[in-house]
Design a protein around this motif. Structure first.
Motif, PDB file in Angstrom:
ATOM      1  N   CYS A 102       3.777  12.996   5.790  1.00  0.00           N
ATOM      2  CA  CYS A 102       4.326  11.760   5.228  1.00  0.00           C
ATOM      3  C   CYS A 102       3.252  10.684   5.179  1.00  0.00           C
ATOM      4  O   CYS A 102       2.537  10.468   6.163  1.00  0.00           O
ATOM      5  CB  CYS A 102       5.497  11.293   6.095  1.00  0.00           C
ATOM      6  SG  CYS A 102       6.370   9.888   5.421  1.00  0.00           S
ATOM      7  N   VAL A 103       3.130  10.014   4.019  1.00  0.00           N
ATOM      8  CA  VAL A 103       2.065   9.017   3.857  1.00  0.00           C
ATOM      9  C   VAL A 103       2.559   7.576   3.959  1.00  0.00           C
ATOM     10  O   VAL A 103       1.763   6.642   4.035  1.00  0.00           O
ATOM     11  CB  VAL A 103       1.328   9.214   2.509  1.00  0.00           C
ATOM     12  CG1 VAL A 103       0.486  10.492   2.550  1.00  0.00           C
ATOM     13  CG2 VAL A 103       2.298   9.243   1.333  1.00  0.00           C
ATOM     14  N   GLY A 104       3.897   7.409   3.930  1.00  0.00           N
ATOM     15  CA  GLY A 104       4.423   6.048   4.023  1.00  0.00           C
ATOM     16  C   GLY A 104       5.889   6.050   4.399  1.00  0.00           C
ATOM     17  O   GLY A 104       6.592   7.043   4.199  1.00  0.00           O
ATOM     18  N   HIS A 122       6.458   3.238  -3.892  1.00  0.00           N
ATOM     19  CA  HIS A 122       7.535   4.095  -3.379  1.00  0.00           C
ATOM     20  C   HIS A 122       8.240   3.405  -2.204  1.00  0.00           C
ATOM     21  O   HIS A 122       9.472   3.368  -2.130  1.00  0.00           O
ATOM     22  CB  HIS A 122       6.937   5.434  -2.952  1.00  0.00           C
ATOM     23  CG  HIS A 122       7.894   6.432  -2.402  1.00  0.00           C
ATOM     24  ND1 HIS A 122       8.262   7.588  -3.071  1.00  0.00           N
ATOM     25  CD2 HIS A 122       8.591   6.468  -1.234  1.00  0.00           C
ATOM     26  CE1 HIS A 122       9.130   8.268  -2.335  1.00  0.00           C
ATOM     27  NE2 HIS A 122       9.336   7.620  -1.208  1.00  0.00           N
ATOM     28  N   GLU A 123       7.453   2.819  -1.297  1.00  0.00           N
ATOM     29  CA  GLU A 123       8.045   2.199  -0.096  1.00  0.00           C
ATOM     30  C   GLU A 123       8.767   0.898  -0.441  1.00  0.00           C
ATOM     31  O   GLU A 123       9.808   0.586   0.139  1.00  0.00           O
ATOM     32  CB  GLU A 123       6.971   1.968   0.972  1.00  0.00           C
ATOM     33  CG  GLU A 123       6.188   3.198   1.393  1.00  0.00           C
ATOM     34  CD  GLU A 123       7.028   4.433   1.649  1.00  0.00           C
ATOM     35  OE1 GLU A 123       8.209   4.304   2.025  1.00  0.00           O
ATOM     36  OE2 GLU A 123       6.514   5.550   1.451  1.00  0.00           O
ATOM     37  N   HIS A 168      12.092   1.748  -1.569  1.00  0.00           N
ATOM     38  CA  HIS A 168      12.986   2.001  -0.421  1.00  0.00           C
ATOM     39  C   HIS A 168      13.600   0.686   0.066  1.00  0.00           C
ATOM     40  O   HIS A 168      14.796   0.634   0.382  1.00  0.00           O
ATOM     41  CB  HIS A 168      12.221   2.638   0.738  1.00  0.00           C
ATOM     42  CG  HIS A 168      12.172   4.135   0.711  1.00  0.00           C
ATOM     43  ND1 HIS A 168      13.288   4.935   0.778  1.00  0.00           N
ATOM     44  CD2 HIS A 168      11.118   4.986   0.643  1.00  0.00           C
ATOM     45  CE1 HIS A 168      12.925   6.203   0.757  1.00  0.00           C
ATOM     46  NE2 HIS A 168      11.613   6.268   0.660  1.00  0.00           N
TER      47      HIS A 168
HETATM   48  C1  LIG Z   1       3.741   9.194  -3.192  1.00  0.00           C
HETATM   49  S1  LIG Z   1       4.710   8.199  -2.294  1.00  0.00           S
HETATM   50  C2  LIG Z   1       5.511   9.321  -1.202  1.00  0.00           C
HETATM   51  C3  LIG Z   1       6.010   8.654  -0.004  1.00  0.00           C
HETATM   52  C4  LIG Z   1       6.833   9.524   0.869  1.00  0.00           C
HETATM   53  N1  LIG Z   1       7.371   8.762   1.953  1.00  0.00           N
HETATM   54  C5  LIG Z   1       8.653   8.314   1.931  1.00  0.00           C
HETATM   55  O1  LIG Z   1       8.957   7.148   1.859  1.00  0.00           O
HETATM   56  C6  LIG Z   1       5.987  10.636   1.474  1.00  0.00           C
HETATM   57  O2  LIG Z   1       6.138  11.773   1.052  1.00  0.00           O
HETATM   58  O3  LIG Z   1       5.183  10.357   2.341  1.00  0.00           O
END
Ligand SMILES: CSCC[C@H](NC=O)C(=O)O
Length: 156
Positions: free
Chosen positions: A59-61, A146-147, A150
């Motif tokens: 997970c990146v964020g 993306h965040e 959310h």
């Molecule tokens: C390319 S943005 C993807 C962000 C995602 N995290 C969820 O909020 C994740 O897979 O980490």
């Protein structure tokens, strides 16, 4: 219930950070716009940062509602700085370079097509709650978009 919360905080302070912390997957808090964060939400931000760190491989964020808190706080892996960055109340004030891509999300199954902008200007309060404006491009910009979605209750 109170015991469970108490236990969670004990775990936090005992530093069992290699354990993957729980993520919301199908609750209403993911579909509702979050409320503005205040400096009193510093502990939530630290929890979010630790939770992302515990999921760093996949997970990146993350946004705070992914840990069940409806406040506008995000944390993400910034490859340029090589660390996790926290933003309170992030807002995109300029964007350009629209493109379509596929994204996944820890809170959802599978990949979905989505529209993003290559360049964004973000206004936010940093981890010390100082107001900042910063430009991001490419992958990091995509994660931030993306965040921020959310925080608005929008899932890909
Ligand atoms: C390319 S943005 C993807 C962000 C995602 N995290 C969820 O909020 C994740 O897979 O980490």
């Amino acid at each position: 219930m109170e015991m469970a919360i108490f236990k969670h905080h004990i775990q936090l302070h005992e530093g069992i950070s290699s354990m993957k912390r729980p993520i919301m997957t199908s609750t209403a808090v993911l579909r509702e716009p979050s409320l503005d964060a205040t400096p009193n939400d510093a502990a939530v931000a630290r929890d979010l940062q630790d939770t992302l760190a515990s999921h760093a491989e996949e997970c990146v964020g993350m946004a705070a509602n992914m840990i069940g808190v409806n406040k506008r706080i995000i944390a993400f892996q910034d490859d340029a700085l090589n660390r996790i960055v926290v933003m309170f109340n992030p807002q995109i004030i300029q964007q350009n370079g629209e493109y379509t891509t596929e994204e996944g999300c820890l809170s959802l199954q599978g990949l979905r097509a989505t529209t993003r902008f290559h360049n964004i200007t973000v206004q936010y309060a940093d981890a010390d709650f100082k107001e900042k404006i910063a430009l991001y491009s490419g992958w990091t910009a995509q994660i931030i978009q993306h965040e921020i979605d959310h925080c608005s209750g929008i899932l890909i």
